[in-house]
Enzyme design. Structure first.
Site, PDB file in Angstrom:
ATOM      1  N   ASP A  79       0.812  -1.222   0.000  1.00 29.14           N
ATOM      2  CA  ASP A  79       0.000   0.000   0.000  1.00 29.14           C
ATOM      3  C   ASP A  79       0.844   1.270   0.000  1.00 29.14           C
ATOM      4  OD1 ASP A  79      -2.352  -1.399  -0.142  1.00 29.14           O
ATOM      5  OD2 ASP A  79      -2.761  -1.303   2.003  1.00 29.14           O
ATOM      6  N   LYS A 106      -4.760  -5.268  -6.760  1.00 30.11           N
ATOM      7  CA  LYS A 106      -5.396  -4.340  -5.820  1.00 30.11           C
ATOM      8  C   LYS A 106      -6.643  -3.742  -6.472  1.00 30.11           C
ATOM      9  CE  LYS A 106      -2.557  -4.488  -2.262  1.00 30.11           C
ATOM     10  NZ  LYS A 106      -3.026  -4.737  -0.897  1.00 30.11           N
ATOM     11  N   ARG A 110      -1.978  -1.688  -9.720  1.00 28.52           N
ATOM     12  CA  ARG A 110      -1.262  -0.489  -9.251  1.00 28.52           C
ATOM     13  C   ARG A 110       0.109  -0.289  -9.865  1.00 28.52           C
ATOM     14  NH1 ARG A 110      -3.215  -0.365  -3.112  1.00 28.52           N
ATOM     15  NH2 ARG A 110      -5.278   0.518  -3.496  1.00 28.52           N
ATOM     16  N   ARG A 151      -5.998   5.007  -3.566  1.00 27.04           N
ATOM     17  CA  ARG A 151      -4.581   5.331  -3.361  1.00 27.04           C
ATOM     18  C   ARG A 151      -3.962   6.029  -4.580  1.00 27.04           C
ATOM     19  NH1 ARG A 151      -3.656   3.652   1.539  1.00 27.04           N
ATOM     20  NH2 ARG A 151      -4.752   1.793   2.287  1.00 27.04           N
ATOM     21  N   LYS A 177     -13.451   5.408  -0.256  1.00 25.49           N
ATOM     22  CA  LYS A 177     -13.287   3.997   0.104  1.00 25.49           C
ATOM     23  C   LYS A 177     -12.516   3.826   1.405  1.00 25.49           C
ATOM     24  CE  LYS A 177     -13.224   2.202  -4.608  1.00 25.49           C
ATOM     25  NZ  LYS A 177     -12.425   1.449  -5.600  1.00 25.49           N
TER      26      LYS A 177
END
Length: 196
Positions: A79, A106, A110, A151, A177
């Site tokens: 993350d 993810k 990503r 993200r 989220k």
């Protein structure tokens, strides 16, 4: 059903308790990145002895602050890749993020979306099967597809603080989220937002 014989479902009991929830190092990483890019943010309330793996952002911040090439294994901290990649995009040197294959599974792929985000903003970034290589330099600005990934959206917002031209983020509502008040915090800290 076959294979489920012999199991019995027992009633569950709810036992209320009072407790404190630790601050989230994963979310704090974006404010570390803001600091790295030159926007002073005082980050408070984090437990330096936390069991959260993403507290690694504190030590990685200082590792990236020194010039030169770096290799960072993100297998245990997936993350953190978006905010770390934003830091890498403006530092002096090349940063290679390795063991990153699980990032393809993810909210978005990503590795691909971080590469696309940085490239859209004028950064230099190359994607490998399970790695991402970012070469530092100036960020210009542009339009980023948030890919419905909170993200990626937050990373693009932080990257915008170092861009020389405006940044448009498509799907900016994805922050809800994991970090619903992100935009309010961003504005409170001096960020300039225009909703189109």
């Amino acid at each position: 059903k076959p294979g489920l014989r012999g199991f019995e479902v027992l009633p569950a009991a709810y036992c209320p308790f009072a407790g404190a929830v630790e601050a989230d190092w994963s979310q704090a990483a974006f404010w570390y990145a803001a600091n790295f890019l030159g926007s002073p943010v005082e980050i408070q309330g984090l437990n330096p002895l936390s069991a959260q793996g993403d507290l690694a952002v504190a030590s990685l911040y200082w590792r990236l602050a020194r010039p030169g090439d770096r290799e960072i294994d993100v297998s245990g901290i997936p993350d953190l890749l978006p905010p770390l990649a934003v830091m890498a995009a403006v530092r002096s040197g090349t940063t290679r993020f390795v063991n990153a294959g699980r990032l393809r599974m993810k909210e978005s792929d990503r590795l691909s979306t971080v590469r696309a985000m940085l490239t859209a903003l004028g950064g230099r970034c190359e994607e490998g099967p399970d790695s991402l290589t970012v070469t530092g330099g100036p960020l210009t600005g542009g339009t980023v597809d948030g890919a419905n990934d909170h993200r990626i959206v937050m990373a693009a917002a932080i990257a915008a603080t170092a861009c020389t031209a405006p940044v448009t983020i498509l799907g900016a509502e994805a922050v809800s989220k994991s970090y619903p008040p992100f935009w309010e915090e961003y504005q409170r800290l001096g960020g300039d937002i225009h909703v189109l």
